[in-house]
Motif scaffolding. Sequence first.
Motif, PDB file in Angstrom:
ATOM      1  N   UNK A 169      49.223  46.597  33.778  1.00 40.78           N
ATOM      2  CA  UNK A 169      48.166  47.562  34.122  1.00 40.78           C
ATOM      3  C   UNK A 169      46.856  46.853  34.455  1.00 40.78           C
ATOM      4  N   UNK A 170      46.518  45.814  33.683  1.00 42.06           N
ATOM      5  CA  UNK A 170      45.282  45.070  33.946  1.00 42.06           C
ATOM      6  C   UNK A 170      45.347  44.376  35.302  1.00 42.06           C
ATOM      7  N   UNK A 171      46.559  43.963  35.713  1.00 43.49           N
ATOM      8  CA  UNK A 171      46.739  43.268  36.990  1.00 43.49           C
ATOM      9  C   UNK A 171      47.138  44.225  38.108  1.00 43.49           C
ATOM     10  N   UNK A 191      49.314  36.984  43.422  1.00 45.58           N
ATOM     11  CA  UNK A 191      48.461  38.014  42.813  1.00 45.58           C
ATOM     12  C   UNK A 191      48.660  39.402  43.408  1.00 45.58           C
ATOM     13  N   UNK A 192      48.820  40.364  42.504  1.00 45.13           N
ATOM     14  CA  UNK A 192      48.958  41.761  42.901  1.00 45.13           C
ATOM     15  C   UNK A 192      50.373  42.164  43.254  1.00 45.13           C
ATOM     16  N   UNK A 193      51.268  41.174  43.377  1.00 43.75           N
ATOM     17  CA  UNK A 193      52.645  41.497  43.753  1.00 43.75           C
ATOM     18  C   UNK A 193      53.638  41.135  42.644  1.00 43.75           C
ATOM     19  N   UNK A 194      53.756  39.837  42.389  1.00 42.04           N
ATOM     20  CA  UNK A 194      54.765  39.415  41.414  1.00 42.04           C
ATOM     21  C   UNK A 194      54.343  38.109  40.759  1.00 42.04           C
ATOM     22  N   UNK A 195      54.816  37.925  39.527  1.00 43.35           N
ATOM     23  CA  UNK A 195      54.512  36.703  38.780  1.00 43.35           C
ATOM     24  C   UNK A 195      55.717  36.326  37.933  1.00 43.35           C
ATOM     25  N   UNK A 196      55.792  35.046  37.614  1.00 41.77           N
ATOM     26  CA  UNK A 196      56.813  34.551  36.690  1.00 41.77           C
ATOM     27  C   UNK A 196      56.124  33.708  35.635  1.00 41.77           C
ATOM     28  N   UNK A 197      56.589  33.838  34.405  1.00 42.30           N
ATOM     29  CA  UNK A 197      56.012  33.058  33.310  1.00 42.30           C
ATOM     30  C   UNK A 197      57.161  32.526  32.459  1.00 42.30           C
ATOM     31  N   UNK A 223      23.457  36.378  32.521  1.00 44.36           N
ATOM     32  CA  UNK A 223      23.555  35.785  33.853  1.00 44.36           C
ATOM     33  C   UNK A 223      24.597  36.526  34.669  1.00 44.36           C
ATOM     34  N   UNK A 224      24.817  36.069  35.912  1.00 47.33           N
ATOM     35  CA  UNK A 224      25.802  36.689  36.795  1.00 47.33           C
ATOM     36  C   UNK A 224      26.921  35.709  37.114  1.00 47.33           C
ATOM     37  N   UNK A 225      28.093  36.250  37.374  1.00 47.36           N
ATOM     38  CA  UNK A 225      29.242  35.446  37.793  1.00 47.36           C
ATOM     39  C   UNK A 225      29.724  35.955  39.143  1.00 47.36           C
ATOM     40  N   UNK A 226      30.461  35.095  39.850  1.00 47.03           N
ATOM     41  CA  UNK A 226      30.967  35.453  41.169  1.00 47.03           C
ATOM     42  C   UNK A 226      32.492  35.377  41.166  1.00 47.03           C
ATOM     43  N   UNK A 227      33.118  36.372  41.799  1.00 45.42           N
ATOM     44  CA  UNK A 227      34.560  36.333  42.034  1.00 45.42           C
ATOM     45  C   UNK A 227      34.750  36.215  43.538  1.00 45.42           C
ATOM     46  N   UNK A 228      34.977  34.984  44.048  1.00 41.16           N
ATOM     47  CA  UNK A 228      35.146  34.802  45.497  1.00 41.16           C
ATOM     48  C   UNK A 228      36.376  35.556  46.000  1.00 41.16           C
ATOM     49  N   UNK A 229      36.453  35.831  47.300  1.00 42.13           N
ATOM     50  CA  UNK A 229      37.608  36.558  47.847  1.00 42.13           C
ATOM     51  C   UNK A 229      38.944  35.921  47.479  1.00 42.13           C
ATOM     52  N   UNK A 230      39.014  34.584  47.487  1.00 47.58           N
ATOM     53  CA  UNK A 230      40.287  33.909  47.185  1.00 47.58           C
ATOM     54  C   UNK A 230      40.715  34.091  45.732  1.00 47.58           C
ATOM     55  N   UNK A 231      39.768  34.456  44.858  1.00 42.31           N
ATOM     56  CA  UNK A 231      40.078  34.632  43.439  1.00 42.31           C
ATOM     57  C   UNK A 231      40.265  36.098  43.066  1.00 42.31           C
ATOM     58  N   UNK A 232      40.246  36.974  44.062  1.00 43.33           N
ATOM     59  CA  UNK A 232      40.440  38.401  43.814  1.00 43.33           C
ATOM     60  C   UNK A 232      41.900  38.778  44.034  1.00 43.33           C
ATOM     61  N   UNK A 233      42.335  39.832  43.378  1.00 49.99           N
ATOM     62  CA  UNK A 233      43.679  40.358  43.603  1.00 49.99           C
ATOM     63  C   UNK A 233      43.645  41.190  44.884  1.00 49.99           C
ATOM     64  N   UNK A 234      44.461  40.853  45.884  1.00 49.06           N
ATOM     65  CA  UNK A 234      44.427  41.581  47.156  1.00 49.06           C
ATOM     66  C   UNK A 234      44.579  43.091  46.958  1.00 49.06           C
ATOM     67  N   UNK A 235      43.724  43.830  47.652  1.00 51.55           N
ATOM     68  CA  UNK A 235      43.796  45.292  47.586  1.00 51.55           C
ATOM     69  C   UNK A 235      42.920  45.917  46.513  1.00 51.55           C
TER      70      UNK A 235
END
Length: 464
Positions: free
Chosen positions: A269-271, A235-241, A163-175
């Motif tokens: 690298x993946x992000x 997303x695409x800039x910084x994260x904290x865990x 099947x197919x899946x969708x990645x909406x714009x809001x769920x994408x990493x900017x850029x």
Amino acid sequence: MAENMFSDLSRVIEQVGKDKGIDKQVVIDAITQGMLVAARKKYGTYREIEAAYNEETGEVELFEFKEVVPREKFVDEEVEIPYDEAQKLDPNVQLDDSIGIKMEAQDLGRIAAQTAKQIIMQKVRDAERNIIFNEFEERKGEIASGIARRVEKGAIVVDLGRTEAYIPPREQIPGEQYKPGDRIQGYLSEVRQTTRGPQIIMSRADERYLMKLFEMEVPEIYDGVVEIMAAAREPGQRAKIAVRSKDNSVDPVGACVGMKGSRVQNIVQELRGEKIDIVPWDEDITRFACNALAPAEISRVFLDDSNREMEIVVPDSQLSLAIGKRGQNVRLAAKLTTWKLDIISESSASSRTAESIFNLMLIPGMNETMAQNIFQSGFGSFQSVASATVQDIMTIPGYDDPDKAEKLLNDAKAVVKKYEAEGIPVPTAPSAASKQSGSSAKEQADALLKQELQKLNSQEADEE
């Protein structure tokens, strides 16, 4: 046409079940229902027709049931059969019985056979959709990988095989940009059943995607030794865990970083270069907030538990580091802790403290030491004292006596009424230049009060 359509059904059933992963009985039910609809469409719904699959012959058999009646009462050949004719089919038949007469499938005709085919294909598609939906419903919360095929209204369509899946714009990493044929992975965040089949939503921007990547990359997290307590991303800039260890011998931050940073670098690298801060989680919210604001140094923390707000004082040189570029560091720390964080510098805190002390000293009989005690107990102005209860004021050191607490409350209320009656603004602490003159805060407050009383007396005299 019908004969070709329904011949060698056992082979068709086995093949469809094997190719589509559909239960054999589902295919049989679809075929028998298709045959029944086709027969009723040709012969009419008033005739009693049933369809059944014969596993021995591998055929769908149609039977028309008619009521056995005496010859003299025989009227409608569509629903009745004379007793003498029924005996030829079944010697043991009795009057008023219902006897089944086998019909020939080829008699259905081309249009009826086509109708049956459409029903069968629809049933098979529905069964296939249910299988796919159930499969991905179970996989929800996992990471999936596929091939980017196209972009529809900004959403990336990912081929997952069945099947197919969708990645909406809001769920994408900017850029991020993907060309058709590029491999892409994401977090299966949502699986919905729609009229067009299962709709699968993937995300690369979700905090849970980051947490799942760490689970895949760090064996200690997968094994449950290290636990991810919270995560926050831009997303695409910084994260904290935030992580903690269930084993005192295992450093949770070190486990996530890996040898020479190898583990966290694989995730970065993946992000696409997203910077990741790994901070130790702490049950004490103040310590946790300090950890979350790293690498900034923290001087003091003031808590407001009821509103889940925190005022954090940092050295002037650390202010920009604590806030971060465009407020990013404090914003992520607030998401991580789920508290509202207000960052102020030492100089601003000192100025605000001096302003509060000055304000509290406007209460009659108040000295600087008493004002500091009141301020440190959470009252920043005489207005806040006036709006408190006696029980609240009794929590202030030196005011645990009900009479003393009530007197302070009444004095504060009197000051509030005074300024409201005069209609003039509450005086503020003098500037730094004024402070250098050598007078104390108490003297300055007294002087201001005298000036205001003189003005009030002058106004009263003029009115008379």
